[in-house]
Design an enzyme around this catalytic site. Structure first.
Site, PDB file in Angstrom:
ATOM      1  N   LYS A  54     -43.767  79.626 -45.695  1.00 57.12           N
ATOM      2  CA  LYS A  54     -42.603  79.770 -44.811  1.00 57.12           C
ATOM      3  C   LYS A  54     -41.334  79.379 -45.567  1.00 57.12           C
ATOM      4  O   LYS A  54     -40.294  80.032 -45.446  1.00 57.12           O
ATOM      5  CB  LYS A  54     -42.795  78.911 -43.552  1.00 57.12           C
ATOM      6  CG  LYS A  54     -43.854  79.481 -42.604  1.00 57.12           C
ATOM      7  CD  LYS A  54     -44.273  78.504 -41.508  1.00 57.12           C
ATOM      8  CE  LYS A  54     -45.442  79.064 -40.704  1.00 57.12           C
ATOM      9  NZ  LYS A  54     -45.993  78.111 -39.728  1.00 57.12           N
ATOM     10  N   GLN A  98     -45.280  71.784 -38.132  1.00 56.69           N
ATOM     11  CA  GLN A  98     -46.550  72.432 -38.470  1.00 56.69           C
ATOM     12  C   GLN A  98     -47.710  71.733 -37.754  1.00 56.69           C
ATOM     13  O   GLN A  98     -47.862  70.517 -37.846  1.00 56.69           O
ATOM     14  CB  GLN A  98     -46.751  72.414 -39.997  1.00 56.69           C
ATOM     15  CG  GLN A  98     -47.967  73.193 -40.452  1.00 56.69           C
ATOM     16  CD  GLN A  98     -47.897  74.692 -40.135  1.00 56.69           C
ATOM     17  OE1 GLN A  98     -46.873  75.337 -40.334  1.00 56.69           O
ATOM     18  NE2 GLN A  98     -48.976  75.249 -39.617  1.00 56.69           N
ATOM     19  N   ASP A 121     -40.362  78.097 -32.877  1.00 60.25           N
ATOM     20  CA  ASP A 121     -41.735  78.538 -32.606  1.00 60.25           C
ATOM     21  C   ASP A 121     -41.934  78.959 -31.152  1.00 60.25           C
ATOM     22  O   ASP A 121     -42.958  79.544 -30.811  1.00 60.25           O
ATOM     23  CB  ASP A 121     -42.729  77.407 -32.944  1.00 60.25           C
ATOM     24  CG  ASP A 121     -43.237  77.519 -34.373  1.00 60.25           C
ATOM     25  OD1 ASP A 121     -43.327  78.649 -34.885  1.00 60.25           O
ATOM     26  OD2 ASP A 121     -43.550  76.473 -34.974  1.00 60.25           O
TER      27      ASP A 121
END
Ligand code: NDP
Length: 286
Positions: A54, A98, A121
């Site tokens: 990412k 994460q 997200d």
């Protein structure tokens, strides 16, 4: 005729190039560079690799990365303090925590603490609620990528029978909602579904996200279906396969996404897109 490939890697590359141009334009116009805070707790090798990929994608697109690597011993209060800091940082437009987090930290508490305005997200309950309403601001990255992949085939979603196998908050549930908002007739399956093969065989659009290697076999697929394989499963020999038994299923489907090179690259591209859109929103441009 074997299925055509939904090439997530190529699709993602095109999107990333467009984002890189938009980032330059945004900076030229209002002096803002989109920024993503990437938070990794612990040493899980898969998580490390995901965050690294990412970050690389952000770098290539000109998106600033505010990197935070914390030890596995980090406690909840320490992580919450960091979330508060990045929530308040004007250079940060998107926040990525994460998952999974170490046992001593309650993921729900952490995800709820991320500012809904920077929730790249799309996991915050506020953004989930908007997604249910059909007024999403941040759409979760993997489901957003899945829809773009289906749209890229040119097969209309409206009116189709769609089956989503898996009901997680991260993939299955939001994907089903997005398909429903696009006027598909959607069935969501899970581990308690009776006669799963029969339900799958009804699908003109079939999305599989369960995390079981090659689970979906050729006899579970309707001829001509569009099949998106979300699963990432590591085999004993170190290679990765999806939840779909690619060879036999591609003999029946009209379109199929591969693993690797399907949903994975699109998920990353959507994270960049969500961060860029957030920066534009904060600048009052959208
Ligand atoms: P979860 O483990 O959170 O959810 C799995 C879902 O699959 C559950 O709803 C479960 O049902 C269902 N399920 C499990 N076994 C069966 C079965 N035998 N029959 C029917 N349903 C079943 O997984 P995620 O949604 O987070 O991820 C799914 C897969 O997608 C994983 O392989 C993951 O690695 C991959 N993934 C890939 C991403 C990418 O970017 N490429 C991003 C995110 C995930 P129940 O609810 O009843 O337990």
């Amino acid at each position: 005729m074997p299925a055509r490939l939904i090439d997530g890697k190529a699709l993602a590359q095109g999107i990333r190039e467009r984002i890189a141009k938009d980032v330059v334009e945004l900076h030229a116009r209002v002096g803002i560079r989109p920024g993503l805070a990437a938070i990794l707790v612990g040493d899980d090798p898969a998580s490390k690799l995901y965050v690294k990929n990412k970050q690389k994608a952000c770098d290539a697109a000109g998106i600033y990365v505010d990197e935070h690597k914390l030890p596995a011993s980090t406690n909840q209060a320490e992580l919450l303090a960091l979330i508060e800091k990045v929530n308040a940082d004007p250079k940060v437009h998107g926040i990525l925590v994460q998952l999974p987090l170490p046992k001593q930290i309650d993921s729900k508490v952490i995800l709820d603490a991320v500012s809904p305005l920077k929730d790249a997200d799309g996991f915050h309950p506020y953004n989930m609620g908007r997604l249910v309403e059909g007024t999403a601001r941040f759409t979760p990255c993997t489901p957003k990528g899945i829809i773009k992949m289906i749209e890229s085939t040119g097969v209309a979603i409206e009116g189709k029978r769609a089956v989503v196998v898996g009901r997680s908050n991260i993939v299955g549930k939001p994907t089903a909602l997005l398909l429903m908002h696009r006027n598909a007739t959607v069935t969501v399956c899970h581990s308690k579904t009776r006669d799963l093969p029969a339900v799958c065989r009804e699908a003109e659009i079939l999305v599989v996200a369960i995390g079981k290697a090659r689970f979906l076999t050729g006899d579970m697929v309707r001829a001509g279906a569009v099949v998106v394989d979300v699963g990432v499963n590591r085999l004993a020999d170190g290679t990765f396969v999806g939840d779909v038994d690619f060879g036999p299923v591609s003999e029946r489907a009209s379109w199929i996404s591969p693993v690797p090179g399907g949903v994975g690259p699109m998920t990353i591209a959507m994270l960049l897109e969500n961060t860029l859109e957030s920066a534009k929103r904060m600048a009052g441009l959208i």
